[in-house]
Design a protein around this motif. Sequence first.
Motif, PDB file in Angstrom:
ATOM      1  N   ARG A  76       0.838  -1.199   0.000  1.00 26.90           N
ATOM      2  CA  ARG A  76       0.000   0.000   0.000  1.00 26.90           C
ATOM      3  C   ARG A  76       0.873   1.250   0.000  1.00 26.90           C
ATOM      4  O   ARG A  76       2.045   1.197   0.339  1.00 26.90           O
ATOM      5  CB  ARG A  76      -0.926  -0.036   1.206  1.00 26.90           C
ATOM      6  CG  ARG A  76      -1.847  -1.293   1.135  1.00 26.90           C
ATOM      7  CD  ARG A  76      -2.903  -1.313   2.179  1.00 26.90           C
ATOM      8  NE  ARG A  76      -3.888  -0.277   2.071  1.00 26.90           N
ATOM      9  CZ  ARG A  76      -4.985  -0.322   1.313  1.00 26.90           C
ATOM     10  NH1 ARG A  76      -5.207  -1.351   0.522  1.00 26.90           N
ATOM     11  NH2 ARG A  76      -5.854   0.663   1.330  1.00 26.90           N
ATOM     12  N   ASN A  77       0.279   2.379  -0.380  1.00 28.89           N
ATOM     13  CA  ASN A  77       1.029   3.636  -0.425  1.00 28.89           C
ATOM     14  C   ASN A  77       1.360   4.102   0.992  1.00 28.89           C
ATOM     15  O   ASN A  77       0.906   3.515   1.979  1.00 28.89           O
ATOM     16  CB  ASN A  77       0.281   4.697  -1.236  1.00 28.89           C
ATOM     17  CG  ASN A  77      -1.054   5.080  -0.626  1.00 28.89           C
ATOM     18  OD1 ASN A  77      -1.401   4.650   0.467  1.00 28.89           O
ATOM     19  ND2 ASN A  77      -1.814   5.881  -1.337  1.00 28.89           N
ATOM     20  N   ASP A  78       2.151   5.170   1.096  1.00 27.50           N
ATOM     21  CA  ASP A  78       2.648   5.635   2.393  1.00 27.50           C
ATOM     22  C   ASP A  78       1.551   5.985   3.387  1.00 27.50           C
ATOM     23  O   ASP A  78       1.700   5.767   4.585  1.00 27.50           O
ATOM     24  CB  ASP A  78       3.580   6.839   2.212  1.00 27.50           C
ATOM     25  CG  ASP A  78       4.905   6.441   1.584  1.00 27.50           C
ATOM     26  OD1 ASP A  78       5.288   5.251   1.696  1.00 27.50           O
ATOM     27  OD2 ASP A  78       5.556   7.312   0.980  1.00 27.50           O
ATOM     28  N   ASP A  79       0.447   6.549   2.913  1.00 26.61           N
ATOM     29  CA  ASP A  79      -0.631   6.908   3.851  1.00 26.61           C
ATOM     30  C   ASP A  79      -1.694   5.811   3.970  1.00 26.61           C
ATOM     31  O   ASP A  79      -2.738   6.016   4.576  1.00 26.61           O
ATOM     32  CB  ASP A  79      -1.262   8.254   3.489  1.00 26.61           C
ATOM     33  CG  ASP A  79      -1.863   8.296   2.093  1.00 26.61           C
ATOM     34  OD1 ASP A  79      -1.856   7.252   1.401  1.00 26.61           O
ATOM     35  OD2 ASP A  79      -2.335   9.367   1.694  1.00 26.61           O
ATOM     36  N   ASP A  80      -1.417   4.633   3.379  1.00 24.82           N
ATOM     37  CA  ASP A  80      -2.259   3.443   3.499  1.00 24.82           C
ATOM     38  C   ASP A  80      -3.694   3.656   3.009  1.00 24.82           C
ATOM     39  O   ASP A  80      -4.620   3.028   3.492  1.00 24.82           O
ATOM     40  CB  ASP A  80      -2.264   2.950   4.956  1.00 24.82           C
ATOM     41  CG  ASP A  80      -2.683   1.498   5.071  1.00 24.82           C
ATOM     42  OD1 ASP A  80      -2.458   0.722   4.120  1.00 24.82           O
ATOM     43  OD2 ASP A  80      -3.255   1.132   6.119  1.00 24.82           O
ATOM     44  N   THR A  81      -3.869   4.532   2.005  1.00 26.44           N
ATOM     45  CA  THR A  81      -5.212   4.798   1.493  1.00 26.44           C
ATOM     46  C   THR A  81      -5.556   3.965   0.263  1.00 26.44           C
ATOM     47  O   THR A  81      -6.723   3.805  -0.060  1.00 26.44           O
ATOM     48  CB  THR A  81      -5.381   6.286   1.137  1.00 26.44           C
ATOM     49  OG1 THR A  81      -4.372   6.649   0.186  1.00 26.44           O
ATOM     50  CG2 THR A  81      -5.273   7.156   2.379  1.00 26.44           C
ATOM     51  N   GLU A  82      -4.526   3.462  -0.423  1.00 22.97           N
ATOM     52  CA  GLU A  82      -4.790   2.652  -1.617  1.00 22.97           C
ATOM     53  C   GLU A  82      -3.575   1.788  -1.903  1.00 22.97           C
ATOM     54  O   GLU A  82      -2.504   1.963  -1.321  1.00 22.97           O
ATOM     55  CB  GLU A  82      -5.124   3.538  -2.814  1.00 22.97           C
ATOM     56  CG  GLU A  82      -4.062   4.561  -3.155  1.00 22.97           C
ATOM     57  CD  GLU A  82      -4.523   5.556  -4.213  1.00 22.97           C
ATOM     58  OE1 GLU A  82      -3.638   6.049  -4.931  1.00 22.97           O
ATOM     59  OE2 GLU A  82      -5.725   5.821  -4.321  1.00 22.97           O
TER      60      GLU A  82
END
Length: 127
Positions: A38-44
């Motif tokens: 997942r991306n750094d902010d865990d949104t996608e």
Amino acid sequence: MQVEVLTDEDGLKGAWFAATIIEPSGEDKYLIEYLSLRNDDDTEFLREVIRACNIRPCPPEIIVVDGFKVWDAVDAYYNEGWWVGVIAKVLINSNYEVNFIEYDKTTFNQADLRPHQDWLNGKWVVP
């Protein structure tokens, strides 16, 4: 199309990660979306442009009936990817100690292991 991708990311080098090809992105490159990273902010799920030489089809499933033996080459599912290792010790309850090329030994259950296969000249080969 589902594939596996080899990344050059620090801490993840040498592991293959499940991904989907989204679209071509220049000569011999593709935009992919990982199925587990997942991306750094865990949104996608993380998307990345990857060179074609670092993409392979998903390997065929090989059923292991009698378990693994010491020195068997395996892929171990660890840290969201498949890492190449060798069975160092057979433990009880279908557990194994696996040696990795660049990392310490770790214990895995058979459910998190698969026989290692190489993608060579457009074919899967068991070393």
